[in-house]
Design a protein around this motif. Structure first.
Motif, PDB file in Angstrom:
ATOM      1  N   ILE A   1       0.885  -1.168   0.000  1.00 50.78           N
ATOM      2  CA  ILE A   1       0.000   0.000   0.000  1.00 50.78           C
ATOM      3  C   ILE A   1       0.917   1.210   0.000  1.00 50.78           C
ATOM      4  O   ILE A   1       1.568   1.504   1.004  1.00 50.78           O
ATOM      5  CB  ILE A   1      -0.938   0.015   1.216  1.00 50.78           C
ATOM      6  CG1 ILE A   1      -1.774  -1.261   1.265  1.00 50.78           C
ATOM      7  CG2 ILE A   1      -1.848   1.245   1.181  1.00 50.78           C
ATOM      8  CD1 ILE A   1      -2.623  -1.380   2.520  1.00 50.78           C
ATOM      9  N   GLN A   2       0.996   1.909  -1.132  1.00 50.06           N
ATOM     10  CA  GLN A   2       1.996   2.959  -1.265  1.00 50.06           C
ATOM     11  C   GLN A   2       1.618   4.248  -0.552  1.00 50.06           C
ATOM     12  O   GLN A   2       2.435   4.864   0.120  1.00 50.06           O
ATOM     13  CB  GLN A   2       2.268   3.259  -2.749  1.00 50.06           C
ATOM     14  CG  GLN A   2       3.064   2.194  -3.471  1.00 50.06           C
ATOM     15  CD  GLN A   2       2.176   1.122  -4.087  1.00 50.06           C
ATOM     16  OE1 GLN A   2       0.959   1.185  -3.955  1.00 50.06           O
ATOM     17  NE2 GLN A   2       2.774   0.147  -4.738  1.00 50.06           N
ATOM     18  N   THR A   3       0.364   4.658  -0.676  1.00 49.43           N
ATOM     19  CA  THR A   3      -0.007   5.954  -0.125  1.00 49.43           C
ATOM     20  C   THR A   3      -1.501   5.996   0.149  1.00 49.43           C
ATOM     21  O   THR A   3      -2.283   5.247  -0.450  1.00 49.43           O
ATOM     22  CB  THR A   3       0.363   7.084  -1.107  1.00 49.43           C
ATOM     23  OG1 THR A   3       0.047   8.360  -0.529  1.00 49.43           O
ATOM     24  CG2 THR A   3      -0.404   6.944  -2.406  1.00 49.43           C
TER      25      THR A   3
ATOM     26  N   PRO B   1       3.163   5.041   6.487  1.00 53.14           N
ATOM     27  CA  PRO B   1       3.486   6.147   7.396  1.00 53.14           C
ATOM     28  C   PRO B   1       2.237   6.843   7.938  1.00 53.14           C
ATOM     29  O   PRO B   1       1.343   7.219   7.185  1.00 53.14           O
ATOM     30  CB  PRO B   1       4.304   7.103   6.505  1.00 53.14           C
ATOM     31  CG  PRO B   1       4.872   6.234   5.435  1.00 53.14           C
ATOM     32  CD  PRO B   1       3.825   5.187   5.182  1.00 53.14           C
ATOM     33  N   GLY B   2       2.194   6.988   9.262  1.00 47.77           N
ATOM     34  CA  GLY B   2       1.082   7.670   9.902  1.00 47.77           C
ATOM     35  C   GLY B   2      -0.096   6.788  10.250  1.00 47.77           C
ATOM     36  O   GLY B   2      -1.063   7.271  10.849  1.00 47.77           O
ATOM     37  N   TYR B   3      -0.047   5.493   9.902  1.00 44.89           N
ATOM     38  CA  TYR B   3      -1.188   4.618  10.139  1.00 44.89           C
ATOM     39  C   TYR B   3      -0.725   3.269  10.686  1.00 44.89           C
ATOM     40  O   TYR B   3       0.402   2.832  10.453  1.00 44.89           O
ATOM     41  CB  TYR B   3      -1.978   4.373   8.847  1.00 44.89           C
ATOM     42  CG  TYR B   3      -2.659   5.591   8.292  1.00 44.89           C
ATOM     43  CD1 TYR B   3      -3.914   5.980   8.736  1.00 44.89           C
ATOM     44  CD2 TYR B   3      -2.035   6.361   7.305  1.00 44.89           C
ATOM     45  CE1 TYR B   3      -4.541   7.099   8.212  1.00 44.89           C
ATOM     46  CE2 TYR B   3      -2.657   7.482   6.785  1.00 44.89           C
ATOM     47  CZ  TYR B   3      -3.909   7.848   7.242  1.00 44.89           C
ATOM     48  OH  TYR B   3      -4.519   8.951   6.733  1.00 44.89           O
TER      49      TYR B   3
ATOM     50  N   ARG C   1      -4.910   5.810  13.053  1.00 45.23           N
ATOM     51  CA  ARG C   1      -3.758   6.627  13.435  1.00 45.23           C
ATOM     52  C   ARG C   1      -3.358   6.300  14.866  1.00 45.23           C
ATOM     53  O   ARG C   1      -4.232   6.129  15.732  1.00 45.23           O
ATOM     54  CB  ARG C   1      -4.091   8.110  13.321  1.00 45.23           C
ATOM     55  CG  ARG C   1      -4.472   8.564  11.923  1.00 45.23           C
ATOM     56  CD  ARG C   1      -4.851  10.040  11.937  1.00 45.23           C
ATOM     57  NE  ARG C   1      -5.419  10.446  10.667  1.00 45.23           N
ATOM     58  CZ  ARG C   1      -4.702  10.891   9.634  1.00 45.23           C
ATOM     59  NH1 ARG C   1      -3.392  11.001   9.767  1.00 45.23           N
ATOM     60  NH2 ARG C   1      -5.281  11.245   8.505  1.00 45.23           N
ATOM     61  N   PRO C   2      -2.066   6.233  15.145  1.00 49.28           N
ATOM     62  CA  PRO C   2      -1.633   6.045  16.535  1.00 49.28           C
ATOM     63  C   PRO C   2      -2.087   7.219  17.396  1.00 49.28           C
ATOM     64  O   PRO C   2      -1.846   8.381  17.045  1.00 49.28           O
ATOM     65  CB  PRO C   2      -0.104   5.990  16.418  1.00 49.28           C
ATOM     66  CG  PRO C   2       0.158   5.620  15.000  1.00 49.28           C
ATOM     67  CD  PRO C   2      -0.950   6.219  14.198  1.00 49.28           C
TER      68      PRO C   2
END
Length: 330
Positions: A40-42, A157-159, A199-200
């Motif tokens: 999953i790129q983005t 990133p971010g998830y 999201r963390p």
């Protein structure tokens, strides 16, 4: 001694065989389906899209159908940018007598992301597969024994990625798409491959709310200064207000336009209200007349100023906490 064989059992058996054949003919083709998500790129919230690199496989019995050439993705974004590769020239026979084919697909998919709880939102990345020509009475998808697997090396990133699931359902349409040969509108079998992401919470608190709290504390310091420092008190409050406005534009630049208030919007509105209250208290306590003498209420002397500061700031923090709890629990 002669034996007579009654024709009744033979006729009954023949009828049973005929009925069984009709029953089998009425059954839809079962196509076993599964997916492996390679990457999953983005995830782009502004366009409600996400890029997925996946492998999709099919197994079926009847050589007269070709589910690989008939299927389509129902939630593609920018279809012209998709790349599909069929790995085998012909379907591969399997030990159980079925036929097997696998497809690698890379492209952007779309889903309407709910952002009510942003920046603590949870999203669902979905890849939806449906047959283009055969309705559910003719073809149904059946999940494989392990219908969906996600590459364990994926880092988004971010998830954080949750457990992937698969849902098979019949999708009804309110139209026959202009086909006069179909007297009845029938649903289509649909396979939905889902990956939940979230999201963390710690990063959401540190990146989003800690800067806002620091701005609020800077505005609160205006209530702790002596009323004679008029310019410093007004300057602190106005600077906090301008900084908050700039930060809101920065934080919302990565979000789409929505018709409702997100959790972040509500926190910023409460923060604006707090700073306006601080400015009102400062103006009330530090008025200067034409002769240059300080005029105003005596409520903001240093000792009572601390009391007012703690009361107003405590009320703001309690209000923001209630907003957060209501959004996250409802």
């Amino acid at each position: 001694m002669t034996f007579r064989i009654s024709p009744v059992p033979f006729s009954a058996a023949l009828c049973a065989l005929v009925m069984a054949g009709v029953s089998l003919a009425d059954q839809p083709h079962q196509v076993t389906i599964g997916m492996y998500v390679n990457d999953i790129q983005t995830v782009d919230l502004t366009t409600y899209s996400y890029a997925v690199d996946l492998y999709l496989w099919f197994r079926w019995k009847d050589p007269q159908i070709d589910p690989v050439s008939q299927f389509e993705f129902m939630n593609t974004f920018d279809p012209e940018a998709h790349v599909r590769t069929v790995l085998y020239e012909k379907p591969v026979p399997q030990p159980d007598g079925s036929l097997y084919q696998i497809v690698r697909h890379q492209g952007l998919f779309s889903a309407k992301f709910p952002l009510h709880d942003y920046p603590f939102d949870r999203q669902l990345l979905t890849v939806t597969v449906e047959d283009t020509t055969m309705t559910a009475p003719q073809l149904v998808y059946v999940p494989d024994r392990e219908p969906m697997t996600v590459n364990g090396e994926i880092r988004l990133p971010g998830y954080k990625l949750g457990k992937a699931t698969v849902a098979i359902r019949n999708k009804p349409y309110p139209t026959a798409f202009g086909d006069l040969s179909e007297p009845e509108i029938e649903p289509y079998s649909r396979a939905e491959f889902r990956i939940p992401i979230s999201r963390p919470p710690i990063s959401g608190l540190l990146k989003t709310f800690v800067p806002v709290i620091l701005i609020i504390l800077s505005a609160a310091f205006a209530l702790l200064l002596d009323p004679c420092h008029v310019e410093a008190r007004i300057g602190l409050a106005i600077t906090a207000l301008l900084t908050l406005v700039a930060m809101q534009f920065t934080m919302l630049s990565g979000l789409p336009e929505v018709a409702y208030l997100t959790l972040l919007d509500q926190v910023y509105l409460a923060s604006y209200l707090y700073i306006l209250v601080v400015i009102g208290i400062v103006v009330q306590g530090t008025r200067v007349d034409q002769t240059g003498e300080l005029r105003g209420s005596v409520v903001v002397v240093p000792s009572s100023g601390r009391r007012v500061c703690f009361t107003v700031t405590g009320a703001y923090l309690a209000f923001v906490t209630v907003i957060g709890m209501l959004n996250l629990l409802v």
